[in-house]
Scaffold this active site. Structure first.
Site, PDB file in Angstrom:
ATOM      1  N   CYS A  68     -24.584 -53.654  17.755  1.00 40.32           N
ATOM      2  CA  CYS A  68     -25.594 -52.926  16.987  1.00 40.32           C
ATOM      3  C   CYS A  68     -24.903 -52.054  15.940  1.00 40.32           C
ATOM      4  O   CYS A  68     -25.385 -51.909  14.809  1.00 40.32           O
ATOM      5  CB  CYS A  68     -26.453 -52.043  17.894  1.00 40.32           C
ATOM      6  N   CYS A  85     -24.013 -49.794  21.853  1.00 38.73           N
ATOM      7  CA  CYS A  85     -23.907 -51.252  21.744  1.00 38.73           C
ATOM      8  C   CYS A  85     -23.062 -51.603  20.517  1.00 38.73           C
ATOM      9  O   CYS A  85     -23.509 -51.395  19.386  1.00 38.73           O
ATOM     10  CB  CYS A  85     -25.319 -51.842  21.646  1.00 38.73           C
TER      11      CYS A  85
END
Lengths: 126, 494
Positions: free
Chosen positions: A46, A43
């Protein structure tokens, strides 16, 4: 003093919530996509947020429990029926998300990369 | 004092973090201004306080609508039975007041949080202190712990709003609650006396009654004063038919606390002189709101255009001091509505920081009273139109109607009514639209835009309705009051 906890998957998360001491220090959950073999999350948001959060936590002088929750791989997260999305305790719409347990406060997506917002979330008492 | 070198701490300081203040602050920051917002909630007489966001978010529109919705859902559960839903023990269905208030307060808290995140993200400085003027460009904020913080600003916007007024009678402050308290009341309200029949009093009495708490309303003069009185009567008729008791032309005399903990309220009928009393669990004062200008120390700013009621007279949101402005409920003679404050606040910020030229249009602002049967309206009441244009120049179209969904559960249709007040001549420009019925706010909103475009009865009557809806009844209007014909519907679909 920050206590760090690492959790993997929804079942472990649910089990952990049952063990939380209601009268203990505030618990903050950080939901992130799992790490690929190269050590970075699949991600991208993230990946951006993690070093900023780490740096912030290094300086934080408060008694909190920081729980890193590995939500799972991309397919698992993208599924509309993913329990992290549907369960009323989390109701995640985006990762990364930081939730203050038993509170209304949360930060989502790029909000997790902003120091002032992390300050508001971690440093304020209800 | 304005700093000698002309630099201020902020380009804009806003006193009041409610609908108007926040909208103004956020718009200003979009155009590059340095902005600070002061917000502080003085606890209510009963000790209630709340977070950032102002009246609407905390003790107004939002919790009100949620409680109204809770009441409607309770009714729906029972109506569902007539549609075939098998509801086990309908008689056992009751409201859990603490579950309701917890859900409502959780939502409000999450809005407080999101609001604060938004301000911080936009780099708007939020000061949780009670602001007052020290001089025309200097404010002093007193924080909760008593410390004071001074700040200077080139422009200042007063957006302090208002708070509930308490009648000056024994027991009012000590024992009575207001709308400040009802949405977080720590115990079920029980049998309630609502003093006041403006929209706040009626909405509260309405949802309390629907939730199962007996409600009585004291009306000093008329219900919904200032609104179309024919429609106001429909609203109160419906409430009465649902069990709300009304005492007309009555003013409260005293509220006394009994040993049981209950409250004995005495009131007097101002026409007959008769006094009456009854015992209640809760007495809710809804006798109007006053502007929070006293605590501002306006004389220190040189602002003198303050009316007897404490409101600020500022035609274009500009006070009598060049760089001091006002928006929202604090303004004299303007609708006390969130969207009005928001829109005016934004336009003001654009005029201040983005060379904006547009001024707020306070005419034809639509609104809705969320009583059990709702009343939505936009434009002039029939009385105001008659007053302004004269009977000969006005045409009023009206009709009773029967919502399709009401038939099966045999819901009362007696108060489902609407009317259009229009100019009599030519294409008959629409001056006001009034609707009592379900989802009145949703019904009226679109028509507010139509009125802004100069809607005429000719256009309205040539608009094809959506069927089956209640909103389409506006397109079916064809009977005038003047004709004397029966405004009751023959049947639907024709």
């Amino acid at each position: 003093m920050i206590s760090f906890v690492n959790i993997e998957g929804f079942d472990e998360f649910a089990k952990y919530t049952e063990s939380i001491d209601q009268k203990g220090p505030p618990v903050l959950f950080y939901f992130s996509g799992s790490k690929l073999p190269d050590g970075r999350s699949w991600c991208p948001d993230c990946v951006e947020a993690e070093p900023i959060i780490k740096a912030f936590l290094d300086e934080l002088k408060k008694n909190v429990i920081f729980v890193y929750v590995d939500v799972g791989d991309r397919e698992y997260w993208k599924d509309k029926a993913c329990p992290f999305r549907t369960d009323s305790r989390t109701k995640l719409m985006v990762i990364p998300t930081i939730i203050k347990w038993k509170g209304v406060q949360r930060l989502e997506g790029s909000q997790c990369t902003k120091r002032e917002l992390l300050q508001m979330l971690f440093e304020e008492d209800d | 004092m304005a700093p000698i070198d002309g630099t201020f701490d902020y380009d804009l300081a806003v006193i009041g973090g409610g609908s108007g203040g926040l909208a103004c602050a956020k718009e200003a920051v979009n155009h590059g201004a340095r902005v600070a917002v002061l917000d502080y909630v003085t606890p209510s007489p009963q000790g209630t306080k709340w977070g950032l966001g102002g009246t609407c978010v905390n003790v107004g529109c939002i919790p009100k609508k949620l409680m109204h919705q809770a009441a409607l859902l309770g009714e729906s559960i029972h109506e569902a039975i007539s549609y075939g839903w098998e509801v086990p023990s309908p008689d056992a269905i009751k409201i859990n007041w603490s579950a309701l208030t917890e859900a409502v307060q959780n939502h409000i808290k999450s809005v407080n949080w999101v609001t604060r995140v938004d301000l911080r993200d936009k780099k708007i400085e939020y000061i949780n202190g009670l602001g007052e003027f020290k001089d025309p460009h200097t404010l002093v904020a007193t924080l909760k712990n008593g410390t004071k913080r001074e700040l200077t600003a080139r422009n200042i916007v007063i957006a302090v709003g208002g708070r509930p007024h308490y009648p000056d009678i024994p027991g009012a402050l000590e024992y009575c609650i207001s709308s400040d308290d009802i949405f977080s009341l720590g115990h079920p309200p029980g049998k309630t006396l609502v003093v006041g029949a403006g929209y706040i009093g009626l909405e509260c009495a309405g949802f309390l009654n629907s939730l199962g708490f007996s409600a009585t309303v004291l009306v000093r003069s008329v219900p919904l004063r200032g609104f179309d009185q024919q429609m106001a009567l429909m609203v109160t008729n419906e409430m009465e038919e649902r069990g709300v008791a009304f005492h007309h032309k009555c003013i409260p005399l005293s509220v006394e606390k009994l040993e049981s903990g209950q409250l004995k309220a005495r009131w007097q009928n101002t026409e007959t002189g008769e006094q009456a009393e009854d015992v209640f669990d809760t007495v809710l004062m809804a006798t109007g709101r006053y502007a929070l200008t006293k605590a501002l120390n306006l004389p220190a700013a040189g602002v003198t255009a303050v009316t007897g009621s404490g409101k600020i007279a500022a035609q274009t949101e500009q006070t009598d001091v060049a760089h001091v402005y006002a928006v929202g409920d604090v303004l004299e003679g303007r609708p006390e509505l969130t969207p009005v404050a928001i829109h005016a606040g934004r336009l003001l910020a654009r005029r201040l920081f983005a060379d904006g030229l547009q001024h707020m249009d306070y005419e034809n602002v639509a609104t809705t009273v969320f009583t059990p049967l709702e009343y939505g309206c936009v434009g002039l009441s029939e009385e105001a139109a008659l007053d302004r244009y004269g009977e000969e120049s006005i045409e009023v179209y009206h009709a009773f109607y029967k919502p399709t969904e009401f038939f099966i559960p045999q819901r009362n249709i007696r108060n489902c009514y609407l009317k259009a007040v229009a100019e009599r001549g030519g294409a008959q420009r629409v001056l006001g639209l009034h609707f009592v019925g379900p989802v009145a706010g949703e019904v009226i909103q679109g028509f507010a835009a139509a009125i802004k475009c100069g809607l005429t009865m000719e256009q309205l009557m040539n608009t094809v309705g959506i069927h089956p809806t209640v909103a389409e009844e506006f397109t079916r209007l064809n009977i005038t009051k003047r004709s004397g014909k029966d405004p009751n519907p023959a049947s639907c679909c024709s």
